[in-house]
Enzyme design. Structure first.
Site, PDB file in Angstrom:
ATOM      1  N   ASN A  34       0.819  -1.223   0.000  1.00  0.00           N
ATOM      2  CA  ASN A  34       0.000   0.000   0.000  1.00  0.00           C
ATOM      3  C   ASN A  34       0.850   1.269   0.000  1.00  0.00           C
ATOM      4  O   ASN A  34       0.308   2.372   0.088  1.00  0.00           O
ATOM      5  CB  ASN A  34      -0.979   0.010   1.185  1.00  0.00           C
ATOM      6  CG  ASN A  34      -0.275   0.060   2.538  1.00  0.00           C
ATOM      7  OD1 ASN A  34       0.945   0.189   2.604  1.00  0.00           O
ATOM      8  ND2 ASN A  34      -1.051  -0.025   3.608  1.00  0.00           N
ATOM      9  N   ASN A  37       4.824   2.868   3.638  1.00  0.00           N
ATOM     10  CA  ASN A  37       6.190   3.129   4.113  1.00  0.00           C
ATOM     11  C   ASN A  37       7.226   2.810   3.039  1.00  0.00           C
ATOM     12  O   ASN A  37       8.331   2.374   3.340  1.00  0.00           O
ATOM     13  CB  ASN A  37       6.475   2.307   5.383  1.00  0.00           C
ATOM     14  CG  ASN A  37       7.683   2.830   6.153  1.00  0.00           C
ATOM     15  OD1 ASN A  37       7.893   4.046   6.228  1.00  0.00           O
ATOM     16  ND2 ASN A  37       8.484   1.937   6.696  1.00  0.00           N
ATOM     17  N   ALA A  83       4.461  -7.356   4.724  1.00  0.00           N
ATOM     18  CA  ALA A  83       3.690  -6.127   4.973  1.00  0.00           C
ATOM     19  C   ALA A  83       3.362  -5.992   6.448  1.00  0.00           C
ATOM     20  O   ALA A  83       2.819  -6.910   7.063  1.00  0.00           O
ATOM     21  CB  ALA A  83       2.404  -6.129   4.144  1.00  0.00           C
ATOM     22  N   SER A 126      10.013 -11.626  14.332  1.00  0.00           N
ATOM     23  CA  SER A 126      11.084 -10.779  14.853  1.00  0.00           C
ATOM     24  C   SER A 126      11.610 -11.326  16.171  1.00  0.00           C
ATOM     25  O   SER A 126      10.860 -11.956  16.935  1.00  0.00           O
ATOM     26  CB  SER A 126      10.499  -9.382  15.080  1.00  0.00           C
ATOM     27  OG  SER A 126      11.349  -8.614  15.889  1.00  0.00           O
ATOM     28  N   TYR A 150       4.277  -3.950  19.321  1.00  0.00           N
ATOM     29  CA  TYR A 150       4.804  -4.464  18.051  1.00  0.00           C
ATOM     30  C   TYR A 150       5.161  -5.952  18.178  1.00  0.00           C
ATOM     31  O   TYR A 150       4.750  -6.779  17.353  1.00  0.00           O
ATOM     32  CB  TYR A 150       6.031  -3.636  17.637  1.00  0.00           C
ATOM     33  CG  TYR A 150       6.817  -4.260  16.523  1.00  0.00           C
ATOM     34  CD1 TYR A 150       6.278  -4.377  15.241  1.00  0.00           C
ATOM     35  CD2 TYR A 150       8.103  -4.765  16.741  1.00  0.00           C
ATOM     36  CE1 TYR A 150       6.995  -4.972  14.216  1.00  0.00           C
ATOM     37  CE2 TYR A 150       8.828  -5.349  15.725  1.00  0.00           C
ATOM     38  CZ  TYR A 150       8.269  -5.451  14.462  1.00  0.00           C
ATOM     39  OH  TYR A 150       8.985  -6.051  13.457  1.00  0.00           O
ATOM     40  N   LYS A 154       3.526  -9.570  16.424  1.00  0.00           N
ATOM     41  CA  LYS A 154       4.274 -10.642  15.743  1.00  0.00           C
ATOM     42  C   LYS A 154       3.941 -11.991  16.382  1.00  0.00           C
ATOM     43  O   LYS A 154       3.742 -12.989  15.680  1.00  0.00           O
ATOM     44  CB  LYS A 154       5.780 -10.364  15.823  1.00  0.00           C
ATOM     45  CG  LYS A 154       6.225  -9.171  15.003  1.00  0.00           C
ATOM     46  CD  LYS A 154       6.070  -9.453  13.519  1.00  0.00           C
ATOM     47  CE  LYS A 154       6.356  -8.241  12.658  1.00  0.00           C
ATOM     48  NZ  LYS A 154       5.951  -8.413  11.258  1.00  0.00           N
TER      49      LYS A 154
HETATM   50  P1  NAD Z   1       9.267  -1.664   5.599  1.00  0.00           P
HETATM   51  O1  NAD Z   1       8.371  -0.700   6.285  1.00  0.00           O
HETATM   52  O2  NAD Z   1      10.390  -1.121   4.783  1.00  0.00           O
HETATM   53  O3  NAD Z   1       8.405  -2.634   4.663  1.00  0.00           O
HETATM   54  C1  NAD Z   1       7.081  -2.996   4.972  1.00  0.00           C
HETATM   55  C2  NAD Z   1       6.236  -2.725   3.743  1.00  0.00           C
HETATM   56  O4  NAD Z   1       4.894  -3.107   4.012  1.00  0.00           O
HETATM   57  C3  NAD Z   1       6.216  -1.254   3.330  1.00  0.00           C
HETATM   58  O5  NAD Z   1       6.528  -1.143   1.969  1.00  0.00           O
HETATM   59  C4  NAD Z   1       4.766  -0.809   3.612  1.00  0.00           C
HETATM   60  O6  NAD Z   1       4.344   0.169   2.682  1.00  0.00           O
HETATM   61  C5  NAD Z   1       4.022  -2.122   3.488  1.00  0.00           C
HETATM   62  N1  NAD Z   1       2.778  -2.221   4.269  1.00  0.00           N
HETATM   63  C6  NAD Z   1       2.601  -1.951   5.594  1.00  0.00           C
HETATM   64  N2  NAD Z   1       1.322  -2.211   5.951  1.00  0.00           N
HETATM   65  C7  NAD Z   1       0.682  -2.666   4.838  1.00  0.00           C
HETATM   66  C8  NAD Z   1      -0.638  -3.092   4.572  1.00  0.00           C
HETATM   67  N3  NAD Z   1      -1.573  -3.076   5.522  1.00  0.00           N
HETATM   68  N4  NAD Z   1      -0.949  -3.497   3.319  1.00  0.00           N
HETATM   69  C9  NAD Z   1      -0.010  -3.485   2.341  1.00  0.00           C
HETATM   70  N5  NAD Z   1       1.250  -3.075   2.535  1.00  0.00           N
HETATM   71  C10 NAD Z   1       1.604  -2.672   3.764  1.00  0.00           C
HETATM   72  O7  NAD Z   1       9.819  -2.675   6.702  1.00  0.00           O
HETATM   73  P2  NAD Z   1      10.936  -3.788   6.608  1.00  0.00           P
HETATM   74  O8  NAD Z   1      12.066  -3.378   7.466  1.00  0.00           O
HETATM   75  O9  NAD Z   1      11.189  -4.166   5.206  1.00  0.00           O
HETATM   76  O10 NAD Z   1      10.199  -4.974   7.383  1.00  0.00           O
HETATM   77  C11 NAD Z   1       9.483  -5.993   6.695  1.00  0.00           C
HETATM   78  C12 NAD Z   1       8.870  -6.936   7.702  1.00  0.00           C
HETATM   79  O11 NAD Z   1       9.894  -7.469   8.536  1.00  0.00           O
HETATM   80  C13 NAD Z   1       7.873  -6.260   8.652  1.00  0.00           C
HETATM   81  O12 NAD Z   1       6.810  -7.152   8.878  1.00  0.00           O
HETATM   82  C14 NAD Z   1       8.679  -6.062   9.915  1.00  0.00           C
HETATM   83  O13 NAD Z   1       7.874  -6.040  11.062  1.00  0.00           O
HETATM   84  C15 NAD Z   1       9.576  -7.279   9.898  1.00  0.00           C
HETATM   85  N6  NAD Z   1      10.813  -7.073  10.656  1.00  0.00           N
HETATM   86  C16 NAD Z   1      11.614  -6.001  10.381  1.00  0.00           C
HETATM   87  C17 NAD Z   1      12.763  -5.787  11.139  1.00  0.00           C
HETATM   88  C18 NAD Z   1      13.627  -4.576  10.885  1.00  0.00           C
HETATM   89  O14 NAD Z   1      14.389  -4.211  11.777  1.00  0.00           O
HETATM   90  N7  NAD Z   1      13.580  -3.940   9.727  1.00  0.00           N
HETATM   91  C19 NAD Z   1      13.102  -6.690  12.156  1.00  0.00           C
HETATM   92  C20 NAD Z   1      12.280  -7.785  12.399  1.00  0.00           C
HETATM   93  C21 NAD Z   1      11.124  -7.969  11.632  1.00  0.00           C
END
Ligand code: NAD
Ligand code: UDP
Length: 338
Positions: A34, A37, A83, A126, A150, A154
């Site tokens: 969507n 972010n 997402a 996570s 958060y 998860k």
């Molecule tokens: P990010 O925000 O860069 O990517 C997440 C994407 O999901 C974004 O492009 C956002 O636009 C999209 N999004 C969010 N809600 C949505 C929805 N309801 N419908 C459609 N799209 C949606 O984050 P990231 O760092 O790439 O993280 C990806 C996943 O990994 C997440 O679930 C996050 O919780 C998990 N994670 C991240 C980390 C970290 O430190 N980056 C650590 C552990 C887990």
């Protein structure tokens, strides 16, 4: 033609790196995001790196009609579900939005998968699901006890998938518990582009290096660690992406349920990260010590043994490479994707 891999959140930080590796292995990819972010410019960058533009559906995982139509339009074999919203502080301030987006959103997605007869899912969990168990090296057996909203979202999604699997053995599930992703694609064309002031250490450091922020605040120098600053298990985003390909390979080979930590097993302190970044970039990172951040823990890192045994995967890139790649991305894109 091979069936599609649906990548939710595929224009985000970890998703975009994973999409590149999927395409490089000839998997057709459809992204659902969507853009809450992330930027659509990511699609152009993926196309120029791989020579192939992934299919893209702009929309929300909670939009059931849209997701249903997506499954009609694309023959999907597996879903990689990135997402979600991921800022710990924001989750404390807006819990209802976090539970809705992350938990209700995932539930809607899983129900539409079931309706479409798609039962293979890799979920971005996570290390925050472990909370603060009182020791630092987390195995997959470490009890799940998240200490913030958060982390709770998860754990709840993990619980939903465990229950779905118990009730319907046709589900194939990989729960990947990430530690601290950093770094960027070696091309310097895609990387982490946080909105506003970065919460995480590495993007804050790179923004200081590029002159966008004056100095780093180091949250606490009185932790029970060798240099008094917090220690984490930083993992190169390319290694994290390749763990998804390893998990996909397993699921497609018939594996039915796996839960693995995705980390290096080696923690680095904040000051060690600053020093490694300075070495890789040739830049000086001014910093000051500040109070501990609420909710922080002294140290955590993965026991990565199970990922090696189950997936045949282990991290390849060291901290110097993480810093060099983060810096290349930030230097080439001082204002991110704007
Ligand atoms: P990010 O925000 O860069 O990517 C997440 C994407 O999901 C974004 O492009 C956002 O636009 C999209 N999004 C969010 N809600 C949505 C929805 N309801 N419908 C459609 N799209 C949606 O984050 P990231 O760092 O790439 O993280 C990806 C996943 O990994 C997440 O679930 C996050 O919780 C998990 N994670 C991240 C980390 C970290 O430190 N980056 C650590 C552990 C887990
Ligand atoms: N940290 C810091 N200054 C910052 C951001 C983070 O000192 O501006 C520290 C933080 O206290 C922790 C480590 O860096 O010890 C990693 O923090 P991050 O938010 O990147 O990851 P997480 O805490 O979610 O593991």
């Amino acid at each position: 033609m091979k069936p599609f891999i649906l990548v939710t959140g595929g224009t985000g930080y970890i998703g975009s790196h994973t999409v590149i590796q999927l395409q490089q292995k000839e998997y057709p990819v459809v992204i659902l995001d969507n853009l809450s972010n992330s930027s659509p410019v990511v699609l152009d960058r993926i196309a120029s790196i791989t020579g192939n533009r992934p299919a893209f559906v702009e929309g929300d995982i909670r939009d059931r009609d849209l997701v249903r139509q997506l499954f009609r339009d694309y023959a999907v074999s597996d879903v990689i579900h990135f997402a979600g919203l991921k800022a710990v502080g924001e989750g404390e301030a807006e819990p209802l939005r976090y539970y809705d987006n992350n938990v209700s959103g995932s539930l809607a997605l899983f129900q539409e998968m079931e309706a479409a007869g798609v039962f293979s899912i890799i979920f971005s969990s996570s290390a925050t699901v472990y909370g603060n168990p009182g020791y630092s090296r987390f195995t997959e057996e470490t009890p799940l006890n998240p200490v913030n909203v958060y982390g709770d979202t998860k754990k709840m999604v993990e619980d939903i998938l465990r229950a779905a699997k118990r009730a319907q053995p046709v589900w194939q599930v990989a729960l990947l518990r990430y530690f601290n992703p950093v770094g960027a694609h070696v091309s310097g064309m895609i990387g982490e582009d946080p909105a506003g002031i970065p919460n995480n250490l590495m993007p804050f450091i790179t923004q200081v290096a590029v002159g966008k922020r004056e100095k780093l605040s180091v949250f606490g120098n009185d932790w029970p660690t060798p240099d008094g600053t917090g220690r984490r298990d930083y993992i190169h985003v390319e290694d994290l992406a390749s763990a998804h390909l390893a998990a996909l390979n397993k699921l497609q080979g018939g594996e039915s349920f796996l839960t693995v930590n995705v980390g290096t097993g080696r923690p680095y302190s904040v000051l060690e990260m600053v020093a490694a970044f300075e070495k890789a970039s040739g830049k000086t990172i001014p910093y000051q010590f500040a109070a501990r951040r609420a909710g922080d823990i002294a140290e955590c890192y993965a026991d990565p043994a199970l990922a090696k045994t189950l997936l045949g995967w282990q991290a390849q890139h060291d901290v110097n490479r993480m810093c060099a790649d983060s810096w290349r991305w930030q230097k080439n894109n001082p204002v991110g994707y704007e």
